[in-house]
Design a protein around this motif. Structure first.
Motif, short mmCIF file in Angstrom:
data_model
loop_
_atom_site.label_atom_id
_atom_site.label_comp_id
_atom_site.label_asym_id
_atom_site.label_seq_id
_atom_site.Cartn_x
_atom_site.Cartn_y
_atom_site.Cartn_z
N VAL A 127 -8.24 1.23 5.63
CA VAL A 127 -7.71 1.25 5.37
C VAL A 127 -6.35 2.09 4.51
O VAL A 127 -7.16 2.01 3.23
N SER A 128 -6.26 3.60 4.88
CA SER A 128 -6.03 4.73 3.94
C SER A 128 -4.90 4.10 3.69
O SER A 128 -4.51 3.56 3.84
N ARG A 129 -4.79 5.29 2.18
CA ARG A 129 -3.44 4.54 1.69
C ARG A 129 -2.08 5.05 2.34
O ARG A 129 -0.86 4.32 1.59
N ASP A 130 -1.84 6.05 2.73
CA ASP A 130 -1.03 6.17 3.07
C ASP A 130 0.09 5.00 4.21
O ASP A 130 0.84 4.46 4.18
N VAL A 131 -0.99 4.45 4.86
CA VAL A 131 -0.58 2.82 6.05
C VAL A 131 -0.45 1.89 4.77
O VAL A 131 0.40 1.04 4.93
N TRP A 132 -0.80 2.26 3.69
CA TRP A 132 -0.19 0.40 2.69
C TRP A 132 0.65 0.71 2.27
O TRP A 132 1.70 0.33 1.91
N GLU A 133 0.75 2.74 2.10
CA GLU A 133 2.42 2.76 0.94
C GLU A 133 3.57 2.79 2.33
O GLU A 133 4.56 2.10 2.09
N GLU A 134 3.12 2.24 3.80
CA GLU A 134 4.16 2.37 4.85
C GLU A 134 4.25 1.00 4.81
O GLU A 134 5.59 0.69 4.58
N MET A 135 3.93 0.32 4.95
CA MET A 135 3.44 -1.52 4.06
C MET A 135 4.42 -1.78 3.02
O MET A 135 5.73 -2.51 3.40
N LEU A 136 4.21 -1.15 2.24
CA LEU A 136 4.94 -1.73 0.58
C LEU A 136 6.28 -0.94 0.48
O LEU A 136 6.89 -1.16 0.08
N GLY A 137 6.40 -0.11 2.01
CA GLY A 137 7.88 0.64 1.79
C GLY A 137 8.65 -0.87 2.08
O GLY A 137 9.61 -1.20 1.77
N ILE A 138 8.17 -1.76 3.23
CA ILE A 138 8.54 -2.49 3.52
C ILE A 138 9.32 -3.95 2.39
O ILE A 138 10.25 -4.13 2.09
N VAL A 139 8.29 -3.69 0.78
CA VAL A 139 8.31 -5.17 0.24
C VAL A 139 9.12 -4.17 -0.41
O VAL A 139 9.88 -4.96 -1.51
N LYS A 140 9.88 -2.56 -0.93
CA LYS A 140 10.98 -1.98 -1.88
C LYS A 140 10.16 -1.68 -3.15
O LYS A 140 10.43 -1.90 -3.84
N CYS A 141 8.71 -0.68 -2.89
CA CYS A 141 8.05 -1.18 -4.21
C CYS A 141 7.11 0.25 -4.07
O CYS A 141 6.58 0.59 -2.18
N GLN A 142 6.30 0.99 -4.92
CA GLN A 142 5.52 1.96 -4.62
C GLN A 142 4.55 1.74 -5.49
O GLN A 142 4.42 1.11 -5.91
N VAL A 143 3.36 3.22 -4.81
CA VAL A 143 2.16 3.43 -5.32
C VAL A 143 1.93 3.84 -6.50
O VAL A 143 3.03 5.09 -6.55
N LEU A 144 1.69 3.43 -8.09
CA LEU A 144 1.41 4.25 -8.90
C LEU A 144 0.08 4.88 -9.31
O LEU A 144 -0.28 6.17 -9.70
N ASN A 145 -1.16 4.49 -8.95
CA ASN A 145 -2.03 4.56 -8.74
C ASN A 145 -2.92 4.01 -8.46
O ASN A 145 -2.49 2.75 -8.21
N VAL A 146 -4.43 4.15 -8.10
CA VAL A 146 -5.10 3.22 -7.79
C VAL A 146 -6.46 3.67 -7.71
O VAL A 146 -7.16 4.38 -8.75
N ILE A 147 -7.04 2.53 -8.57
CA ILE A 147 -9.21 2.20 -9.56
C ILE A 147 -9.75 2.09 -8.57
O ILE A 147 -8.90 0.62 -7.52
N GLN A 148 -11.22 1.72 -8.33
CA GLN A 148 -11.83 1.05 -7.76
C GLN A 148 -13.02 1.08 -7.78
O GLN A 148 -14.09 1.46 -9.32
N ASN A 149 -14.03 -0.11 -7.42
CA ASN A 149 -15.10 -0.47 -7.58
C ASN A 149 -16.35 -0.40 -6.54
O ASN A 149 -15.53 -0.79 -5.07
N GLU A 150 -17.19 -0.19 -5.99
CA GLU A 150 -18.43 -1.16 -5.06
C GLU A 150 -17.06 -2.36 -4.37
O GLU A 150 -17.13 -2.23 -2.84
N CYS A 151 -16.91 -3.07 -5.27
CA CYS A 151 -15.85 -4.11 -4.11
C CYS A 151 -14.75 -4.78 -4.21
O CYS A 151 -13.89 -5.50 -2.92
N ALA A 152 -14.26 -3.37 -4.75
CA ALA A 152 -12.23 -3.72 -4.60
C ALA A 152 -11.78 -2.18 -4.69
O ALA A 152 -11.92 -1.71 -5.52
N ASP A 153 -10.60 -2.21 -4.21
CA ASP A 153 -9.51 -1.45 -4.62
C ASP A 153 -8.49 -2.14 -4.88
O ASP A 153 -8.01 -2.81 -4.81
N ALA A 154 -7.88 -1.45 -6.14
CA ALA A 154 -6.82 -1.99 -7.11
C ALA A 154 -5.44 -1.07 -7.41
O ALA A 154 -5.27 0.21 -7.47
N TYR A 155 -4.06 -1.44 -6.66
CA TYR A 155 -3.67 -1.18 -6.49
C TYR A 155 -2.16 -1.13 -7.42
O TYR A 155 -2.19 -1.88 -7.81
N LEU A 156 -1.90 -0.18 -8.43
CA LEU A 156 -1.61 -0.45 -9.59
C LEU A 156 0.20 -0.45 -8.76
O LEU A 156 0.45 1.81 -8.51
#
Length: 516
Positions: A127-156
């Protein structure tokens, strides 16, 4: 204390707009946790004033959802040709050559020639970042940055964190965010973008709020939150349960769980019903529970929820004069937040908790700190609200103890017990009081301990989760230690304070002696 999960399951009753809490029957002993009126939402223009006068709500809402892999197996790579054509991108930009990971290659973050990270992505990670950002708009928060490794994506996030795995998502938000409003959207995204139509488990939890009256419905009253989730996860398809753990006239922790009826379990986490039922995969006969274990071996989560933090220790979590001055230049604002975060990371000793982790942190203006960390398939996250009148810090980790995440054997950097982790964390934040939750899947534990219906012997020297946290934390008294068997999961809740007289440790303004 052992509590039967099925005995306290909440029913999935539809919500009425004018009466959002369903008929609850004879619940006189717990009636105070349910609101009887629909709260008036906060006016947008009043948010800043209310939070300035009353303080920031540090305690987070935490939502976690596990999806069943497609066809009961690990999801294959997406059709990258079709994804590339839809996004006008090349296949190489979507995913590099993929080699199935038998043993995790930890923390591989070597960029390509363009400085971009090329990591295999399947399931929710497609799932692309812009799709998650649209969902997070419902929550009323924003993405500051993203890091990742082979196992997971971590959205700050501007309000805490989100972690995305192949079939698992954890969303943690603080303040007056409306996390539960986004649950239907998360389920929709998993189905539409990933073909994940079946849920294996849902969890929602939070500590007692400091300022429950500032939350937007259904948040603020635990009964409303339970009823809201029961509307989304009806009892025709799910077994749901809502719990309040700890003192109703003191600090407590709330937990909601939902599992599909096809995964009905007894108290020992054993599947009920015919082995040929729908809980078995049609093409292989393997249990859904066994399939889930393959993705999340040794799934244990520790939370440390700290309040009344030492003001001297909190000074580091404010921007200094130089940082405040530099941040006046909009072009340098992000740089100041990053550099300030690294200053806090090193100065406080947070860098010593998991020295080999990939970390992403941020120092807010004028104060406040957030960190995401990845250690192979495990994550940890820290969030700090340092203001005196509402000070709060949370630490959450899935990094196991008693072995090295990197090598599988003990090293000098490891923690022998979870008490070791707790001791190190509370030394950094120096709270007057804190609670811990330790949550573990029984199936992962039983892989190592054996069970009554197998020939594998139980290792008596390897304690179960319910025998954890029996040691002491220097300078603290343990006031509560409550264990729960919850079907496939074990939960241990503890509460500690410094042991000073009540008159010497005033309650925070806004704290309530009722369940919220």
């Amino acid at each position: 204390m052992i509590i039967d999960k099925t005995a306290s399951a909440s029913s999935g009753t539809a919500l009425d707009k004018h009466n959002p809490v369903p008929e609850l029957g004879n619940l006189d002993l717990n009636s105070q946790i349910y609101s009887s009126t629909y709260p008036t939402p906060l006016a947008p223009e009043s948010d800043a004033v209310q939070q300035t006068l009353c303080g920031f709500e540090g305690p987070e809402k935490v939502f976690e959802i596990w999806f069943r892999p497609v066809n009961g197996k690990e999801s294959p790579l997406p059709d990258v040709e079709s994804v590339a054509s839809e996004d006008n991108a090349s296949v190489d930009e979507i995913v590099e050559d993929f080699t199935p990971i038998g043993k995790h290659v930890y923390n591989s973050t070597v960029p390509n020639a363009d400085g971009e990270y090329q990591l295999p992505r399947t399931g929710l990670r497609t799932v692309s970042r812009d799709v998650w950002e649209e969902m997070l708009g419902i929550v009323k928060c924003q993405v500051l940055n993203v890091i990742q490794n082979e196992c997971a994506d971590a959205y700050l996030l501007s309000e805490s964190s989100m972690f995305v795995y192949q079939h698992r998502l954890i969303l943690k938000t603080c303040g007056t965010t409306t996390l539960l409003h986004a649950v239907p959207k998360i389920i929709e995204i998993a189905a539409e973008y990933c073909g994940l139509h079946e849920i294996n488990a849902v969890f929602y939890s939070r500590k007692a709020f400091l300022f429950p009256e500032k939350q937007a419905w259904p948040h603020g009253r635990w009964g409303d939150e339970v009823a809201y989730l029961d509307k989304i996860l009806p009892d025709t398809d799910y077994e749901t349960s809502g719990y309040v753990i700890g003192k109703v006239n003191g600090d407590h922790w709330c937990l909601y769980m939902a599992t599909p009826l096809r995964l009905s379990l007894d108290l020992d986490g054993v599947e009920l019903g015919d082995s040929s039922s729908s809980s078995r995969d049609s093409d292989g006969g393997s249990s859904v529970l066994e399939e889930e274990d393959d993705e999340g071996d040794d799934d244990v989560t520790l939370e440390i929820l700290m309040t009344q933090l030492d003001p001297a220790a909190m000074k580091t979590f404010w921007r200094d004069a130089e940082e405040l001055k530099a941040a006046r230049d909009p072009a340098r604002a992000a740089e100041v937040a990053r550099e300030g975060g690294q200053r806090v990371y090193r100065a406080t000793g947070i860098s010593e908790i998991y020295p080999d982790a990939i970390v992403d942190d941020y120092l807010f203006d004028p104060c406040g700190y957030s960190l995401n960390g990845l250690v192979g398939p495990h994550y940890f996250t820290i969030h700090v609200t340092p203001e005196d009148h509402c000070s709060y810090a949370s630490f959450e980790t899935t990094v196991p103890v008693r072995r090295s995440p990197n090598s599988g054997s003990a090293t000098a950097d490891d923690y022998e017990t979870f008490e070791d982790v707790i001791r190190r964390v509370v030394r950094i934040f120096r709270p007057a009081t804190f609670s811990t939750t330790l949550f573990s899947r029984k199936s992962a534990r039983d892989k190592h301990h054996g069970s009554a219906d197998t020939a594998t012997p139980v290792d008596e020297d390897e304690p179960s989760l319910l025998h954890s946290l029996e040691g002491s934390v220097p300078a603290f008294r343990r006031r509560d230690r409550i264990g729960h068997c919850l079907g496939k999961w074990d939960l241990l809740f503890c509460h500690y304070d410094r042991g000073v007289p009540a008159s010497a440790s005033p309650r925070h303004k806004g704290a309530k002696a009722v369940v919220r």
